[in-house]
Design an enzyme around this catalytic site. Sequence first.
Site, short mmCIF file in Angstrom:
data_model
loop_
_atom_site.label_atom_id
_atom_site.label_comp_id
_atom_site.label_asym_id
_atom_site.label_seq_id
_atom_site.Cartn_x
_atom_site.Cartn_y
_atom_site.Cartn_z
CE1 TYR A 84 7.66 -19.16 31.47
CE2 TYR A 84 9.81 -19.74 30.58
CZ TYR A 84 8.45 -19.63 30.43
OH TYR A 84 7.85 -20.00 29.25
NE ARG A 120 2.85 -23.37 31.17
CZ ARG A 120 3.20 -22.34 30.42
NH1 ARG A 120 2.28 -21.45 30.04
NH2 ARG A 120 4.45 -22.17 30.04
CE1 TYR A 135 11.01 -22.81 22.18
CE2 TYR A 135 10.74 -22.02 24.43
CZ TYR A 135 10.65 -21.80 23.06
OH TYR A 135 10.20 -20.60 22.62
NE ARG A 147 6.39 -20.79 19.42
CZ ARG A 147 7.33 -20.44 20.30
NH1 ARG A 147 7.17 -19.36 21.05
NH2 ARG A 147 8.40 -21.18 20.45
CD GLU A 182 6.48 -12.45 25.76
OE1 GLU A 182 7.55 -12.89 26.22
OE2 GLU A 182 5.36 -12.82 26.14
C1 LIG Z 1 8.51 -15.67 24.61
C2 LIG Z 1 8.26 -16.97 24.82
O1 LIG Z 1 7.48 -17.47 25.80
C3 LIG Z 1 6.72 -16.67 26.67
C4 LIG Z 1 6.20 -17.58 27.71
C5 LIG Z 1 4.97 -18.19 27.59
C6 LIG Z 1 4.49 -19.18 28.59
O2 LIG Z 1 5.33 -19.80 29.25
O3 LIG Z 1 3.27 -19.34 28.72
C7 LIG Z 1 4.15 -17.88 26.50
C8 LIG Z 1 4.51 -16.93 25.59
C9 LIG Z 1 5.58 -15.99 25.95
O4 LIG Z 1 4.99 -15.05 26.82
C10 LIG Z 1 8.83 -18.00 23.91
O5 LIG Z 1 9.16 -19.07 24.42
O6 LIG Z 1 8.91 -17.73 22.70
#
Ligand SMILES: C=C(O[C@@H]1C=C(C(=O)O)C=C[C@H]1O)C(=O)O
Length: 343
Positions: free
Chosen positions: A152, A159, A212, A225, A337
């Site tokens: 990840y 990205r 983050y 979000r 999630e």
């Molecule tokens: C759950 C989280 O992230 C996840 C990861 C994401 C991504 O990297 O595109 C987008 C939303 C979620 O699926 C979060 O950071 O709150």
Amino acid sequence: MTVIHPETGALTAALDCFFIRPGEDERARTAGRHVLGRITYGHGGRAPLLHDGAPLVRIAMAGAGAERVTEVWTTDRPVRCGRDGDLVYAEDGEHLLCAVRIEERGVYRDTVRAVYEAAFALMARLGYPDLLRMWNLVGSITGPNEEGTENYRDFCVGRAQAFEAWAGRMAGMPAATGIGSLRPGIDLYFLACRTGRARHLENPRQTPAHRYPVQYGPKPPSFARATLLEAAGCSGPVLYVSGTASIIGDDSVYPGDIDAQCAVTLANIEALIAPENLGRHGMAGGFRLRDLDCVKVYVRDAGHLPTVRAHCAKALGADRGIAFFNVDVCRPELLVEIEGICR
Ligand SMILES: C=C(O[C@@H]1C=C(C(=O)O)C=C[C@H]1O)C(=O)O
């Protein structure tokens, strides 16, 4: 405003999405409309292709014994489809859906960057510069790549580099999902639109993901979000809610406690979609949890499925046709999630 189709009685909107399951026939929902793409969350994964005039994406998301779900995107306008290198796409003059698969590799970041940049270039060339939703289904999401970096985090680097390279040419980062899948490699699909209709939102309870701290990886996750798509034609505004988990600020909260993680996740979504939050972003309107549709719920441990189903039925409505998947989430301690679309 949503309009009832005169012949089928189906709700119609400029861009619409619904789920079909084995044994169901999509034709009742597509009558008088045009398919922009189909995404099957099923047992096998394959590179996307063009089928029946639209992209067909097949992602390994259903384990043995689990039901396959196909997400069907439709539009009220005629669709043109095409292929650009490894990308397949369809466009309706307002919206673009494109998809691509990255096969398993030792390190993902350079390929992720190249694939994202190819998608951005396609969007720009066809005149859909505003990205409004991205889905990233990552095999072995919390497992290591061949350098020992988590897949990840490796994905997030590529990205982020693509967004950095396109800064100034892209209207910000949209809503997204970054979730585990059951097959190595990364499946991606995107929705984009003509300029000026997409607005991105943050959550008052959460640190913007793109801010983050570095403890979560060398490059933060590039997403918002939620993304609000302003009304077009006969439809009202639609809010695309990112995959949301039990994170407050930037901390994962309640490790090991599925009930508490469900409660925090739902409270996070409730705060995100509320009128107060849209107002904070200078937008009118707002939604409640029961307005969520096309809900997908990702559950890390199969044993938690009954508990999560019960929480979702209570908060979102028992009749919502929610799709559940038993896959890994982007941090090992996150158990659940939830994503969806408010309209
Ligand atoms: C759950 C989280 O992230 C996840 C990861 C994401 C991504 O990297 O595109 C987008 C939303 C979620 O699926 C979060 O950071 O709150």
